[in-house]
Write a protein that holds these residues in place. Structure first.
Motif, PDB file in Angstrom:
ATOM      1  N   TRP A   1      -5.369 -21.644  -7.093  1.00  8.55           N
ATOM      2  CA  TRP A   1      -5.604 -20.803  -5.910  1.00  8.55           C
ATOM      3  C   TRP A   1      -5.239 -19.376  -6.278  1.00  8.55           C
ATOM      4  CZ3 TRP A   1      -5.296 -22.951  -0.421  1.00  8.55           C
ATOM      5  CH2 TRP A   1      -5.418 -21.934   0.522  1.00  8.55           C
TER       6      TRP A   1
ATOM      7  N   HIS B   1      -5.321 -15.105  -5.795  1.00  7.49           N
ATOM      8  CA  HIS B   1      -5.326 -14.087  -4.741  1.00  7.49           C
ATOM      9  C   HIS B   1      -5.804 -12.762  -5.311  1.00  7.49           C
ATOM     10  CE1 HIS B   1      -2.641 -16.322  -1.820  1.00  7.49           C
ATOM     11  NE2 HIS B   1      -2.505 -17.031  -2.925  1.00  7.49           N
TER      12      HIS B   1
ATOM     13  N   GLU C   1      -6.600  -8.915  -0.679  1.00  2.00           N
ATOM     14  CA  GLU C   1      -6.607  -9.678   0.569  1.00  2.00           C
ATOM     15  C   GLU C   1      -5.354  -9.380   1.349  1.00  2.00           C
ATOM     16  OE1 GLU C   1      -4.341 -12.320   0.792  1.00  2.00           O
ATOM     17  OE2 GLU C   1      -3.753 -12.618  -1.308  1.00  2.00           O
TER      18      GLU C   1
ATOM     19  N   THR D   1      -3.636 -12.094   2.840  1.00  2.00           N
ATOM     20  CA  THR D   1      -2.930 -13.370   2.874  1.00  2.00           C
ATOM     21  C   THR D   1      -3.072 -14.124   4.179  1.00  2.00           C
ATOM     22  OG1 THR D   1      -1.377 -12.338   1.367  1.00  2.00           O
ATOM     23  CG2 THR D   1      -0.760 -14.461   2.124  1.00  2.00           C
TER      24      THR D   1
ATOM     25  N   SER E   1      -4.074 -17.823   3.546  1.00  2.00           N
ATOM     26  CA  SER E   1      -2.962 -18.721   3.224  1.00  2.00           C
ATOM     27  C   SER E   1      -2.129 -19.008   4.468  1.00  2.00           C
ATOM     28  CB  SER E   1      -2.048 -18.098   2.175  1.00  2.00           C
ATOM     29  OG  SER E   1      -2.687 -18.099   0.920  1.00  2.00           O
TER      30      SER E   1
ATOM     31  N   ASN F   1      -0.618 -21.510  -7.002  1.00  2.00           N
ATOM     32  CA  ASN F   1      -0.910 -20.739  -5.812  1.00  2.00           C
ATOM     33  C   ASN F   1       0.229 -19.751  -5.749  1.00  2.00           C
ATOM     34  OD1 ASN F   1      -1.030 -19.583  -3.322  1.00  2.00           O
ATOM     35  ND2 ASN F   1      -1.580 -21.461  -2.254  1.00  2.00           N
TER      36      ASN F   1
ATOM     37  N   GLU G   1      -8.820 -16.489  -2.752  1.00  2.00           N
ATOM     38  CA  GLU G   1      -8.585 -15.766  -1.509  1.00  2.00           C
ATOM     39  C   GLU G   1      -8.692 -14.284  -1.861  1.00  2.00           C
ATOM     40  OE1 GLU G   1      -4.944 -16.927   0.260  1.00  2.00           O
ATOM     41  OE2 GLU G   1      -5.022 -15.430   1.849  1.00  2.00           O
TER      42      GLU G   1
END
Ligand code: HEM
Ligand code: HEM
Ligand code: SF4
Ligand code: SF4
Lengths: 230, 362
Positions: free
Chosen positions: B56, B58, B61, B63, B66, B90, B121
């Motif tokens: 996962w 990132h 973004e 968050t 999440s 993650n 994400e």
């Protein structure tokens, strides 16, 4: 026999066959209904009082839009068919002779006539070049755009996998998202509204001012010329 | 890192009872719109199939994806799914950090080549050589490309990964770019929303982990079980829309009576998402239920559609901003005036000509 009256011989030519004339008026009615109901879909009437189950106002307005939309779309397909089997004037709506120098010359002449720079318009058996250009761009191209965007919006309610979705669903990602499709569909309405205003004005004005009949031509099919000069 | 054999083993190791596990399977089956028979199928798959690791990542973004995910309505669901994904990578919720964490990425890539799922994400900025998003000292773009190279499929979480979202809004200074425009050689499953609904996220993941295939997608790559219909199609205020009963201003009688929010700019009619069926926060409510229109957060470029509070929004073309109705009315009015003036001029000219003709007559 000299009578002292001006001598004018009137020639008449059969231009618009009956199916085309019927299509014209049905199509005009459909577009009027589409524009009015479309505007009301985007800007609904003031709220109806009472229970929700007692009224279906927005539902009926949308229903009228969709009925007129089918009339418009089926009419469009019919008009294409008629262009194939009808006379040469039936083909004008789908063919713009832009490759002919005479088309552009006559277009300029027609523009100058509207700008009061010519004392007399030319005679045309079919559409005059200016009308021809507008009809092809706004009714043929614009009509196709309205049908594509309209059925794409319609596919949102008939759902994934419906024929509307399979045939027109691709329009939505092409344009961006659903809201963009709506807005282009909405802009299309204003473009057609302005066309209709100009079209109706030009039809009435030319019926009076030009050297040929117009409104009666779309009713009877016969084009009458008011003089015999070329 | 020892990789346990099946999901079931992982789940049991996390202290979840078999009873809870079976409950999870039936909950998930119904969330996915599958029949009760599928609960057994999900259970069996999780008990027997080797576990698929999930990475996962990132990028750019906020968050919120999440945050939404870990609030899955049913604690059970979040427990199970979390134990399914948190083992791997993650960076928000895993235990490892720093070099240790980055080493996990390498290991999964190597040991599960072609098998693991990549959940992303946020998105990578392409401008300034990707410098606007640095992960572990390198542009996120590089991390994304490397991990995507050996994955089975990519799940694009949220509107950021799916469409670009707020950081890609006009004028998009960092050139934030959605995942499917960067990773072109792998299937990309879009799960848009700002954030997406927790149950939708867990549902999509579970489907892929248990059935080992991509859920049915619509034309734009969204799972059709959750994004196949608009908010408007399932909105409980729809009867008021059909009747023609609208909230006309925020404090009017219609607002108190829960009329349709169309005139307040509700984007329900143009938004594909599951809010009106699944709802939010354990199915408690969703924006329209609390009296505010949908703002279309799961739709492409919803930030740039000008106006959460009007139905006929502005259109931007060639740097010009215009509203269809305002412009249309003005142009129609102008053309009407021009026609009147032209008609008057024509009448004058005609009478002049008539007079001349009259003079010419013998
Ligand atoms: C000359 C032709 C047409 C005109 C002037 C017209 C006009 C409009 C307008 C102004 C709207 C409102 C858009 C908005 O929400 O801002 C609309 C909506 C719509 N139109 Fe048309 N339209 C035309 C043809 C069609 C056709 C051929 C279809 C095909 C079925 C269609 C289907 C729709 C649908 C589905 C909606 C959305 C209705 C809703 O969601 O409530 N339209 N139209
Ligand atoms: C929504 C309204 C209308 C639309 C969309 C429309 C559209 C069209 C189209 C597409 C044509 C070309 C016909 C063809 O080649 O098949 C046409 C011709 C014509 N229309 Fe209309 N029309 C509308 C209303 C009217 C009205 C109200 C009048 C009368 C005042 C009118 C008078 C005419 C005339 C006279 C022609 C023939 C022009 C010529 O002879 O060159 N139209 N119209
Ligand atoms: S997709 Fe939009 S929503 Fe999700 S983390 Fe990004 S900003 Fe937040
Ligand atoms: S509140 Fe929004 S989604 Fe609900 S019926 Fe009205 S316009 Fe549609």
């Amino acid at each position: 026999m000299p009578t002292g009256l001006p001598q004018v011989q009137q020639t008449a030519i059969y231009v618009y066959q009956a199916p085309l004339r019927v299509w014209h008026w049905v199509n005009a009615l459909a577009i009027t209904v589409l524009a009015v109901t479309g505007y009301l879909i985007a800007n609904p009437l003031p709220s109806v009082p009472g229970e929700a189950s007692d009224s279906y106002l927005m539902g009926y307005i949308r229903f009228a839009h969709f009925v007129a939309a089918y009339v418009f779309a089926i009419g469009f397909v019919f008009r294409l068919y008629w262009a194939a089997v009808g006379n040469r004037y039936a083909r004008q709506l789908f063919a713009l002779p832009f490759w002919r120098a005479s088309f552009w010359r006559e277009l300029v002449h027609e523009l100058r006539w509207y700008a009061f720079l010519e004392t007399e318009p030319k005679k045309y058996v079919g559409h005059n070049p200016l009308a021809h250009l507008f009809m092809v761009v706004i009714i043929t191209v614009g009509g196709l755009v309205m049908i594509a965007t309209g059925f794409a919006l319609y596919s949102e309610q008939t759902g994934l996998g419906s024929w509307q979705d399979q045939a027109f669903g691709w329009v939505i990602p092409l344009v961006g998202q659903s809201q963009d499709v709506r807005m282009w569909h909405h802009w299309g309405m204003w473009i057609i509204v302005v066309f209709v205003m100009l079209h109706v004005y030009a039809a009435i004005r030319e019926d009076i001012m030009s050297r040929q009949s117009l409104i009666s031509t779309m009713l009877s099919g016969w084009r009458m010329f008011k003089d015999d000069r070329p | 890192m020892p990789t346990p054999d099946t999901f079931y083993e992982v789940i049991r190791r996390q202290g979840i009872s078999r009873r809870s596990f079976l409950k999870f399977c039936s909950l998930t089956a119904s969330a996915l719109g599958l029949g009760p028979a599928f609960a057994g199928q999900i259970a069996e798959a999780m008990e027997t199939k080797p576990r698929i690791p999930v990475l996962w990542l990132h990028g750019l973004e906020c968050t919120c994806c999440s945050e939404s995910f870990i609030r899955s309505s049913h604690p059970l669901v979040s427990d199970v799914i979390l134990s399914m994904v948190s083992l791997d990578y993650n960076d928000l919720i895993m235990a490892a950090a720093g070099h240790q964490a980055e080493a996990i990425l390498e290991e999964i890539r190597r040991e599960h080549k072609g098998r693991y799922l990549l959940a992303v994400e946020g998105n990578p900025p392409l401008g300034q050589d990707g410098m606007s998003c640095i992960i572990a000292g390198r542009p996120f773009l590089e991390q994304l490309r490397e991990t995507a190279a050996d994955c089975q499929a990519v799940v694009a979480w949220g509107s950021c990964a799916s469409w670009g979202c707020v950081q890609a809004a006009r004028p998009n200074p960092t050139q934030a770019t959605p995942i499917d425009q960067v990773i072109r050689d792998k299937p990309v499953i879009k799960v848009p929303g700002c954030p997406p609904i927790a149950e939708v996220m867990t549902g999509v993941l579970t489907y892929m982990l248990t059935f080992e295939r991509i859920p049915p997608l619509d034309r734009q790559g969204r799972p059709s079980m959750f994004y196949g219909q608009r908010i408007h199609d399932k909105c409980y205020r729809r009867p008021h829309f059909d009747a023609g009963q609208f909230v006309e201003s925020w404090d009017d009688e219609g607002a108190r009576r829960g009329y349709c929010l169309y005139k307040m700019g509700c984007k329900g009619p143009t938004t594909y998402n599951a809010c009106s069926t699944v709802r939010w926060n354990n199915g408690v409510s969703f924006p329209i239920q609390s009296g505010h229109g949908c703002i279309g957060c799961s739709e492409k470029d919803f930030w740039d559609k000008d106006g959460f509070y009007q139905h006929v929004t502005d259109t931007h073309v060639f740097g010009i901003e215009a509203n269809a109705d305002r412009t249309g009315l003005a142009v129609a009015g102008g053309v009407g005036a021009a026609i009147t003036a032209h008609a008057a001029a024509s009448a004058v000219k005609r009478s002049q000509q008539k007079n001349k003709q009259g003079d010419d007559q013998p």
